[in-house]
Design a protein around this motif. Structure first.
Motif, PDB file in Angstrom:
ATOM      1  N   LEU A  95      -6.032   1.269  -3.112  1.00  0.00           N
ATOM      2  CA  LEU A  95      -6.493   1.720  -2.053  1.00  0.00           C
ATOM      3  C   LEU A  95      -5.959   1.445  -0.731  1.00  0.00           C
ATOM      4  O   LEU A  95      -5.666   2.117   0.243  1.00  0.00           O
ATOM      5  N   MET A  96      -5.746   0.128  -0.646  1.00  0.00           N
ATOM      6  CA  MET A  96      -5.064  -0.312   0.512  1.00  0.00           C
ATOM      7  C   MET A  96      -3.764   0.268   0.838  1.00  0.00           C
ATOM      8  O   MET A  96      -3.311   0.766   1.815  1.00  0.00           O
ATOM      9  N   VAL A  97      -2.859   0.348  -0.140  1.00  0.00           N
ATOM     10  CA  VAL A  97      -1.562   0.881  -0.146  1.00  0.00           C
ATOM     11  C   VAL A  97      -1.732   2.363   0.487  1.00  0.00           C
ATOM     12  O   VAL A  97      -0.933   2.993   1.049  1.00  0.00           O
ATOM     13  N   ASP A  98      -2.694   2.963  -0.267  1.00  0.00           N
ATOM     14  CA  ASP A  98      -2.859   4.459  -0.052  1.00  0.00           C
ATOM     15  C   ASP A  98      -3.214   4.794   1.460  1.00  0.00           C
ATOM     16  O   ASP A  98      -2.875   5.579   2.184  1.00  0.00           O
ATOM     17  N   LEU A  99      -4.199   4.023   2.040  1.00  0.00           N
ATOM     18  CA  LEU A  99      -4.707   4.379   3.347  1.00  0.00           C
ATOM     19  C   LEU A  99      -3.814   3.841   4.374  1.00  0.00           C
ATOM     20  O   LEU A  99      -3.537   4.664   5.395  1.00  0.00           O
ATOM     21  N   PRO A 108       3.428  -2.127   6.776  1.00  0.00           N
ATOM     22  CA  PRO A 108       2.183  -2.924   6.095  1.00  0.00           C
ATOM     23  C   PRO A 108       2.111  -2.294   4.840  1.00  0.00           C
ATOM     24  O   PRO A 108       1.674  -3.093   3.786  1.00  0.00           O
ATOM     25  N   MET A 109       2.559  -0.893   4.361  1.00  0.00           N
ATOM     26  CA  MET A 109       2.197  -0.677   3.229  1.00  0.00           C
ATOM     27  C   MET A 109       3.088  -1.121   2.108  1.00  0.00           C
ATOM     28  O   MET A 109       2.667  -1.643   0.951  1.00  0.00           O
ATOM     29  N   TRP A 110       4.443  -1.440   2.610  1.00  0.00           N
ATOM     30  CA  TRP A 110       5.382  -2.377   1.649  1.00  0.00           C
ATOM     31  C   TRP A 110       5.111  -3.769   1.641  1.00  0.00           C
ATOM     32  O   TRP A 110       5.416  -4.169   0.628  1.00  0.00           O
TER      33      TRP A 110
END
Length: 472
Positions: A95-99, A108-110
């Motif tokens: 969920l964190m990666v997706d948002l 921040p996603m990576w």
């Protein structure tokens, strides 16, 4: 994972994010935590979260993150706080990666992806989310680069992931060519399956690219052969051909598919017939109908209505009646639309005897014509020499209080004027005025001209009518 600040100048051009306070049934605890992390004046957010006494259980964490799709920075703060006391699930990490990706916070996603690798929580789902985030932002090359580095993160590059990337690219408008470029490079390394081709064919269908659809389909058949399990791909090709005004090609493919026991189902035929009806292409509609019928597929009422409408548009009343008789035997019962289509066709083609007969059929089946159709029928009947049937329709409308009556009333008066039956015209007109039915000014002028031709006695009758007509 380091927190990052969202570039507020980009917010206006972002796609609508998927979660909001009103979109799901969130628990009071999750809503309270969400309110704390999104307060504009809150300084020590983590202390405020801890003071609630609400433990960051797996369900609570998932709910709060779902609420944070438009508040990614708040999500980072909450995620860190929750992670200090509880081990976070792979679902929470995804969920964190997706948002983060949906908010264009790619660094921040990576960071989150790398943390997931260290926690041994990375999965195909993570990279599917990364693909989608990049493609939604139009960053297709970055999505492809993400695929290229997957194996370095311990996620296998296989046909499922190829298909996931293709699906993400094709989901965006007019990007199937970009998907095809990636496909042409990767297919030598990772053999495609039927789903791969189905995704591309759906893209070509959406874009209406007939030539590319045919090329992709032919390659699919050569590589993976024929199978009834690949029906979605077959549907996409055929739909593209029909919409692209190449129904003759669709018929050829259908005949081959029938021989391979891969004929599509009723859904395709229904949509195709609807398209051909809009194109007024009766020739190919009949060909599709014959292939469908000979294969044992029973059309439904919607499909019968489409074909009956097509025959009626081409003034083929006989075939329209043939289908009307046939549909009952196939369990597809005619409805109001069925009867209306045929009735209007009979009126248009001035089938005077059949108009009257079919009117009774409609009444018997509790599908009476509309007031507008009744008005047209009355005009056709009076012009065609059956004024008695016109009176029958008028009486039916009056007796059953079917409103509005104005159109049919004026049609009846003009029709009987044209027949020179002025005593009936006067009687009808007086009755209509008693009922406060609106007689048009143009109709009154027609009555005047016709009564004038009958001499002084006729003019006197008209004068009585016009005085009543003008009276308040």
């Amino acid at each position: 994972m380091e927190a990052a600040t969202v570039n507020t100048s980009l917010k206006a051009s972002k796609p609508q994010l998927e979660s909001s306070l009103d979109s799901q049934d969130f628990s009071p605890s999750a809503r309270l935590l969400f309110e704390i992390i999104t307060r504009p004046s809150s300084h020590d957010v983590e202390s405020a979260l801890s003071s609630t006494g609400i433990p960051p259980t797996h369900d609570i964490v998932h709910e709060v993150l779902k609420l944070c799709y438009e508040n990614a920075t708040a999500a980072i703060t909450f995620f860190r706080w929750a992670g200090r006391t509880h081990k976070l699930t792979s679902y929470a990490w995804n969920l964190m990666v997706d948002l983060l990706g949906k908010n264009w916070m790619y660094e921040p996603m990576w960071d989150a992806v790398r943390s997931m690798k260290q926690e041994d929580m990375l999965s195909m789902t993570t990279f599917v989310s990364v693909f989608g985030s990049y493609c939604m932002a139009g960053k297709f090359n970055e999505a492809i680069k993400s695929f290229d580095v997957m194996d370095k993160y311990g996620v296998q590059q296989d046909v499922f992931m190829v298909n996931s990337l293709l699906r993400a690219i094709c989901h965006e408008e007019n990007q199937t060519t970009k998907a095809l470029e990636f496909f042409d490079k990767i297919k030598l390394k990772i053999p495609p399956n039927a789903d791969t081709y189905a995704i591309l064919l759906e893209g070509w269908e959406k874009e209406g690219n007939v030539a590319k659809a045919k090329t992709t389909f032919d390659e699919m058949v050569n590589r993976v052969g024929w199978s009834p399990e690949n029906m979605s791909a077959y549907d996409s090709l055929l739909t593209t051909l029909v919409r692209g005004l190449q129904a003759d090609e669709a018929v050829k493919y259908l005949q081959v598919m029938k021989g391979k026991n891969c004929l599509p189902g009723l859904n395709f035929f229904s949509n195709a017939l609807d398209t051909l009806a809009k194109q007024n292409d009766s020739t190919h509609a009949i060909s599709l109908w014959d292939i469908m019928a000979s294969s044992g597929l029973l059309p439904n009422s919607i499909m019968y209505n489409a074909m009956i409408g097509l025959h009626c548009n081409n003034n083929d009343v006989d075939n329209a009646f043939r289908l009307l008789d046939e549909m009952v035997f196939n369990g597809a019962f005619p409805d109001f639309l069925t009867f209306s289509i045929i009735f209007r066709c009979l009126i248009k083609n001035k089938k005077v005897h059949q108009v009257g007969k079919f009117f009774y059929e409609m009444i018997k089946n509790e599908c009476p014509p509309t007031p507008i159709d009744c008005s047209a029928a009355i005009m056709t009947l009076t012009d065609g020499g059956d004024p008695e049937m016109a009176i029958e329709i008028w009486n039916y409308l009056v007796e059953n209080h079917i409103l509005p009556l104005d159109g049919s009333a004026n049609a009846l008066l003009i029709g009987f004027c044209n027949l020179g039956r002025m005593s009936q015209v006067r009687r009808f007109a007086e009755d209509m005025l008693d009922r406060r039915i609106n007689i048009y000014e143009s109709t009154m002028k027609k009555l005047k001209n016709t009564f004038d031709k009958t001499g002084r006695h006729g003019r006197d009758k008209y004068d009585c009518l016009i005085r009543r007509w003008k009276a308040p």
